[in-house]
Motif scaffolding. Sequence first.
Motif, mmCIF file in Angstrom:
data_model
loop_
_atom_site.group_PDB
_atom_site.id
_atom_site.type_symbol
_atom_site.label_atom_id
_atom_site.label_comp_id
_atom_site.label_asym_id
_atom_site.label_seq_id
_atom_site.Cartn_x
_atom_site.Cartn_y
_atom_site.Cartn_z
ATOM 1 N N LYS A 23 12.681 1.291 -11.462
ATOM 2 C CA LYS A 23 11.797 0.061 -10.973
ATOM 3 C C LYS A 23 11.689 0.207 -9.380
ATOM 4 N N THR A 24 12.981 0.403 -8.912
ATOM 5 C CA THR A 24 12.980 0.414 -7.284
ATOM 6 C C THR A 24 12.007 1.744 -7.003
ATOM 7 N N HIS A 25 12.063 2.971 -7.433
ATOM 8 C CA HIS A 25 11.468 3.938 -7.102
ATOM 9 C C HIS A 25 9.924 3.763 -7.287
ATOM 10 N N TYR A 26 9.667 3.359 -8.251
ATOM 11 C CA TYR A 26 8.454 3.237 -8.748
ATOM 12 C C TYR A 26 7.393 2.049 -7.911
ATOM 13 N N PHE A 27 8.261 0.865 -7.785
ATOM 14 C CA PHE A 27 7.731 0.057 -6.701
ATOM 15 C C PHE A 27 7.388 0.469 -5.247
ATOM 16 N N ARG A 28 8.303 1.502 -5.049
ATOM 17 C CA ARG A 28 8.287 1.909 -3.645
ATOM 18 C C ARG A 28 6.953 2.914 -3.579
ATOM 19 N N ALA A 29 7.174 3.664 -4.681
ATOM 20 C CA ALA A 29 5.950 4.774 -4.580
ATOM 21 C C ALA A 29 4.474 3.960 -4.720
ATOM 22 N N THR A 30 4.554 3.122 -5.421
ATOM 23 C CA THR A 30 3.216 2.525 -5.949
ATOM 24 C C THR A 30 2.533 1.646 -4.659
ATOM 25 N N THR A 31 3.466 1.075 -3.816
ATOM 26 C CA THR A 31 3.324 0.531 -2.699
ATOM 27 C C THR A 31 2.736 1.335 -1.634
ATOM 28 N N LYS A 32 3.644 2.330 -1.602
ATOM 29 C CA LYS A 32 3.201 3.318 -0.388
ATOM 30 C C LYS A 32 1.789 3.994 -0.723
ATOM 31 N N ILE A 33 1.644 4.364 -1.958
ATOM 32 C CA ILE A 33 0.403 4.945 -2.178
ATOM 33 C C ILE A 33 -0.760 3.826 -1.938
ATOM 34 N N ARG A 34 -0.538 2.687 -2.654
ATOM 35 C CA ARG A 34 -1.806 1.723 -2.259
ATOM 36 C C ARG A 34 -1.792 1.530 -0.828
ATOM 37 N N GLU A 35 -0.844 1.211 -0.018
ATOM 38 C CA GLU A 35 -0.908 1.197 1.606
ATOM 39 C C GLU A 35 -1.896 2.389 2.166
ATOM 40 N N LEU A 36 -1.242 3.563 1.886
ATOM 41 C CA LEU A 36 -1.723 4.748 2.438
ATOM 42 C C LEU A 36 -3.206 4.837 2.212
ATOM 43 N N LEU A 37 -3.502 4.727 0.980
ATOM 44 C CA LEU A 37 -4.868 4.792 0.367
ATOM 45 C C LEU A 37 -5.910 3.837 1.222
ATOM 46 N N GLU A 38 -5.350 2.520 0.977
ATOM 47 C CA GLU A 38 -6.273 1.691 1.593
ATOM 48 C C GLU A 38 -6.474 1.600 3.229
ATOM 49 N N HIS A 39 -5.392 2.157 3.969
ATOM 50 C CA HIS A 39 -5.320 2.161 5.216
ATOM 51 C C HIS A 39 -6.141 3.197 5.924
ATOM 52 N N GLU A 40 -5.705 4.493 5.255
ATOM 53 C CA GLU A 40 -6.167 5.805 5.808
ATOM 54 C C GLU A 40 -7.725 6.233 5.016
ATOM 55 N N HIS A 41 -7.958 5.699 3.783
ATOM 56 C CA HIS A 41 -9.153 6.347 3.146
ATOM 57 C C HIS A 41 -9.951 5.299 2.628
ATOM 58 N N ASP A 42 -9.606 4.143 2.931
ATOM 59 C CA ASP A 42 -10.615 3.046 2.518
ATOM 60 C C ASP A 42 -10.840 2.915 0.999
ATOM 61 N N ILE A 43 -9.753 3.288 0.319
ATOM 62 C CA ILE A 43 -9.588 3.274 -1.194
ATOM 63 C C ILE A 43 -8.866 1.862 -1.740
ATOM 64 N N HIS A 44 -9.653 1.218 -2.334
ATOM 65 C CA HIS A 44 -8.875 -0.098 -2.962
ATOM 66 C C HIS A 44 -8.504 0.286 -4.342
ATOM 67 N N ILE A 45 -7.054 0.033 -4.541
ATOM 68 C CA ILE A 45 -6.669 0.057 -5.860
ATOM 69 C C ILE A 45 -5.897 -1.021 -6.523
#
Length: 191
Positions: A169-191
Amino acid sequence: MTEIDAGDNTESTPVDMDEFLQTIELKAYRIALFAVGEHADALDIIQDTMIKLVTHYQQRAANEWKPLFYRILQNRITDFHRKRKVRSFVQMFNFGVNREEPMELPDSEPHPDTVPQLAWQKQHQQDAVFKVLNGLPLKQQQCFLLRSWEGMSVAETAAAMGCSPGTVKTHYFRATTKIRELLEHEHDIHI
């Protein structure tokens, strides 16, 4: 196709080992490829995993094959990275530099004249997701792939990765959070 009735479970369980390996091969290959970065290495890891499953665990119940397969796969990926680390260290020691190149994604940017704008945007977003996924720590990456791509439960993922459900659960939460943050910040992709 021969199947076992699993009661409330909507997923059918293959009875034949060959059938099971065929259904899991492509997803497992993609997971291995993300983890090791090279086509040939990923194929070797998948082949070793399948051989070990067949030779040591074929007599187990069919519903145990998937977690066992992914546990073996995780062990093979970990072994690969250990060997790579040793090779890298030896290369640094012998030559003074690390000659290992980072994995690059294939250049798959479509030609604007031949592909409609929406298809190009989809490809661009997919490339961005792959780059972010490749940048995750290995355990987060593998947890994300097992849970999201393979659709494994927390318990199955924990068994496959050899850790507790809380760690999954911890690894999955950290992965999804990081993916969401990086995509929204760097690529203007909202998931």
